[in-house]
Design a protein around this motif. Sequence first.
Motif, mmCIF file in Angstrom:
data_model
loop_
_atom_site.group_PDB
_atom_site.id
_atom_site.type_symbol
_atom_site.label_atom_id
_atom_site.label_comp_id
_atom_site.label_asym_id
_atom_site.label_seq_id
_atom_site.Cartn_x
_atom_site.Cartn_y
_atom_site.Cartn_z
ATOM 1 N N ALA A 24 7.632 57.885 74.634
ATOM 2 C CA ALA A 24 6.400 57.194 75.006
ATOM 3 C C ALA A 24 6.719 56.248 76.145
ATOM 4 O O ALA A 24 7.824 55.709 76.230
ATOM 5 N N GLU A 25 5.746 56.035 77.011
ATOM 6 C CA GLU A 25 5.981 55.224 78.210
ATOM 7 C C GLU A 25 6.097 53.744 77.894
ATOM 8 O O GLU A 25 6.928 53.026 78.443
ATOM 9 N N LYS A 26 5.248 53.279 76.977
ATOM 10 C CA LYS A 26 5.233 51.862 76.632
ATOM 11 C C LYS A 26 4.567 51.704 75.280
ATOM 12 O O LYS A 26 3.968 52.643 74.736
ATOM 13 N N GLU A 27 4.662 50.502 74.753
ATOM 14 C CA GLU A 27 4.050 50.218 73.449
ATOM 15 C C GLU A 27 2.543 50.426 73.522
ATOM 16 O O GLU A 27 1.875 49.982 74.462
ATOM 17 N N GLY A 28 2.003 51.159 72.559
ATOM 18 C CA GLY A 28 0.578 51.435 72.515
ATOM 19 C C GLY A 28 0.156 52.685 73.247
ATOM 20 O O GLY A 28 -0.981 53.130 73.111
ATOM 21 N N ALA A 29 1.060 53.275 74.031
ATOM 22 C CA ALA A 29 0.737 54.503 74.770
ATOM 23 C C ALA A 29 0.853 55.712 73.855
ATOM 24 O O ALA A 29 1.596 55.702 72.869
ATOM 25 N N SER A 30 0.122 56.767 74.181
ATOM 26 C CA SER A 30 0.203 58.002 73.398
ATOM 27 C C SER A 30 1.588 58.612 73.537
ATOM 28 O O SER A 30 2.084 58.792 74.655
ATOM 29 N N PRO A 31 2.219 58.945 72.427
ATOM 30 C CA PRO A 31 3.553 59.542 72.501
ATOM 31 C C PRO A 31 3.480 61.032 72.850
ATOM 32 O O PRO A 31 2.440 61.676 72.703
ATOM 33 N N TYR A 58 6.796 66.056 82.348
ATOM 34 C CA TYR A 58 6.025 64.867 81.994
ATOM 35 C C TYR A 58 6.882 63.857 81.230
ATOM 36 O O TYR A 58 6.823 62.641 81.479
ATOM 37 N N SER A 59 7.700 64.340 80.309
ATOM 38 C CA SER A 59 8.516 63.454 79.477
ATOM 39 C C SER A 59 9.578 62.719 80.278
ATOM 40 O O SER A 59 10.033 61.644 79.856
ATOM 41 N N HIS A 60 9.996 63.276 81.408
ATOM 42 C CA HIS A 60 11.000 62.612 82.246
ATOM 43 C C HIS A 60 10.507 61.226 82.638
ATOM 44 O O HIS A 60 11.244 60.230 82.545
ATOM 45 N N GLY A 61 9.256 61.131 83.063
ATOM 46 C CA GLY A 61 8.689 59.851 83.450
ATOM 47 C C GLY A 61 8.550 58.890 82.289
ATOM 48 O O GLY A 61 8.761 57.676 82.441
ATOM 49 N N LEU A 62 8.201 59.411 81.113
ATOM 50 C CA LEU A 62 8.047 58.556 79.932
ATOM 51 C C LEU A 62 9.383 57.947 79.521
ATOM 52 O O LEU A 62 9.474 56.741 79.242
ATOM 53 N N ILE A 63 10.416 58.768 79.469
ATOM 54 C CA ILE A 63 11.741 58.276 79.081
ATOM 55 C C ILE A 63 12.283 57.314 80.130
ATOM 56 O O ILE A 63 12.879 56.280 79.804
ATOM 57 N N SER A 64 12.047 57.626 81.401
ATOM 58 C CA SER A 64 12.504 56.742 82.480
ATOM 59 C C SER A 64 11.852 55.373 82.370
ATOM 60 O O SER A 64 12.486 54.335 82.610
ATOM 61 N N ALA A 65 10.564 55.341 82.029
ATOM 62 C CA ALA A 65 9.827 54.076 81.964
ATOM 63 C C ALA A 65 10.235 53.230 80.760
ATOM 64 O O ALA A 65 10.377 52.012 80.862
ATOM 65 N N SER A 66 10.432 53.880 79.599
ATOM 66 C CA SER A 66 10.696 53.117 78.371
ATOM 67 C C SER A 66 12.178 52.881 78.123
ATOM 68 O O SER A 66 12.559 51.922 77.452
ATOM 69 N N MET A 109 13.205 51.260 67.760
ATOM 70 C CA MET A 109 12.482 51.707 68.949
ATOM 71 C C MET A 109 11.331 50.744 69.256
ATOM 72 O O MET A 109 10.649 50.263 68.362
ATOM 73 N N THR A 110 11.098 50.511 70.530
ATOM 74 C CA THR A 110 10.029 49.620 70.974
ATOM 75 C C THR A 110 8.680 50.319 70.958
ATOM 76 O O THR A 110 7.678 49.754 70.510
ATOM 77 N N CYS A 111 8.661 51.567 71.426
ATOM 78 C CA CYS A 111 7.372 52.258 71.557
ATOM 79 C C CYS A 111 7.413 53.728 71.138
ATOM 80 O O CYS A 111 6.373 54.372 71.068
ATOM 81 N N THR A 112 8.583 54.249 70.866
ATOM 82 C CA THR A 112 8.721 55.683 70.601
ATOM 83 C C THR A 112 8.760 55.973 69.104
ATOM 84 O O THR A 112 9.599 55.423 68.389
ATOM 85 N N PRO A 113 7.883 56.856 68.613
ATOM 86 C CA PRO A 113 7.893 57.200 67.193
ATOM 87 C C PRO A 113 8.833 58.370 66.903
ATOM 88 O O PRO A 113 9.256 59.096 67.813
ATOM 89 N N ALA A 114 9.120 58.549 65.633
ATOM 90 C CA ALA A 114 9.766 59.769 65.158
ATOM 91 C C ALA A 114 8.672 60.715 64.667
ATOM 92 O O ALA A 114 7.496 60.352 64.604
ATOM 93 N N ILE A 115 9.071 61.927 64.330
ATOM 94 C CA ILE A 115 8.134 62.918 63.802
ATOM 95 C C ILE A 115 8.258 62.933 62.277
ATOM 96 O O ILE A 115 9.315 63.273 61.733
ATOM 97 N N ALA A 116 7.200 62.529 61.594
ATOM 98 C CA ALA A 116 7.214 62.509 60.131
ATOM 99 C C ALA A 116 7.446 63.919 59.601
ATOM 100 O O ALA A 116 6.855 64.880 60.083
ATOM 101 N N GLY A 117 8.333 64.033 58.620
ATOM 102 C CA GLY A 117 8.638 65.327 58.025
ATOM 103 C C GLY A 117 9.855 66.005 58.608
ATOM 104 O O GLY A 117 10.394 66.938 58.003
ATOM 105 N N ALA A 118 10.315 65.571 59.785
ATOM 106 C CA ALA A 118 11.537 66.151 60.348
ATOM 107 C C ALA A 118 12.696 65.859 59.404
ATOM 108 O O ALA A 118 12.705 64.835 58.716
ATOM 109 N N PRO A 119 13.691 66.739 59.345
ATOM 110 C CA PRO A 119 14.807 66.501 58.431
ATOM 111 C C PRO A 119 15.518 65.175 58.678
ATOM 112 O O PRO A 119 15.939 64.505 57.738
ATOM 113 N N ALA A 120 15.654 64.795 59.946
ATOM 114 C CA ALA A 120 16.327 63.552 60.309
ATOM 115 C C ALA A 120 15.952 63.220 61.746
ATOM 116 O O ALA A 120 15.469 64.080 62.488
#
Length: 201
Positions: A24-31, A58-66, A109-120
């Motif tokens: 995610a780019e920043k806190e509150g942004a769509s992941p 698209y994700s390159h910019g998100l990771i670069s920003a956060s 993490m400041t703004c990035t979520p995990a995926i619920a249900g993933a093994p780890a």
Amino acid sequence: MKNYRTFDPCNLLSPLPVVMVSCAEKEGASPNIITCAWAGTVNSDPPMVYVSVRRERYSHGLISASGEYVINLVDENLCKATDYCGVKSGRDVNKFDACALRPMPAKEMTCTPAIAGAPAYLSCKVKQVIPLGSHDMFLAQVVGVEVRDDLFGENGSLRLDKAGLIAYNHGVYQRTADVLGFFGYSVAREDVLKRRMEQYK
């Protein structure tokens, strides 16, 4: 002796750990979620990993920003979503919604979520970005890890062999379920080998 055929230099290293990387780019942004097979471990202490992402993604910019991302391990239940997140762009679609996935808070993490249900999942803070050509490598330190409760044995040991993890093998997704041995099994005493291998049946 078997014959061999010559290939031009290419990325034929297989199989690879296919993972879903949330960002995610920043806190509150769509992941977003990007599927990566160009991912791996690079150091033990401190624990460090990498993902390599094309600059136009698209994700390159998100990771670069956060400066952070989460590596979510993938099981068979997530296989179709993994493929979808690899062929669709977050510019065009909300992948969490499209795949009926739920974001959940990830440790440290400041703004990035995990995926619920993933093994780890592994929470990762970027330490260095290395331009490599077609991809940039996001070298990161692992700052948090969580594993689903059902993936522990009665004695508390981690049992990722029961997670139904999948791998990416030259264009196809495959199961990694069968246990053929354990670290050091080639030199283990016969009684140790028998006892250890029994738990994987």
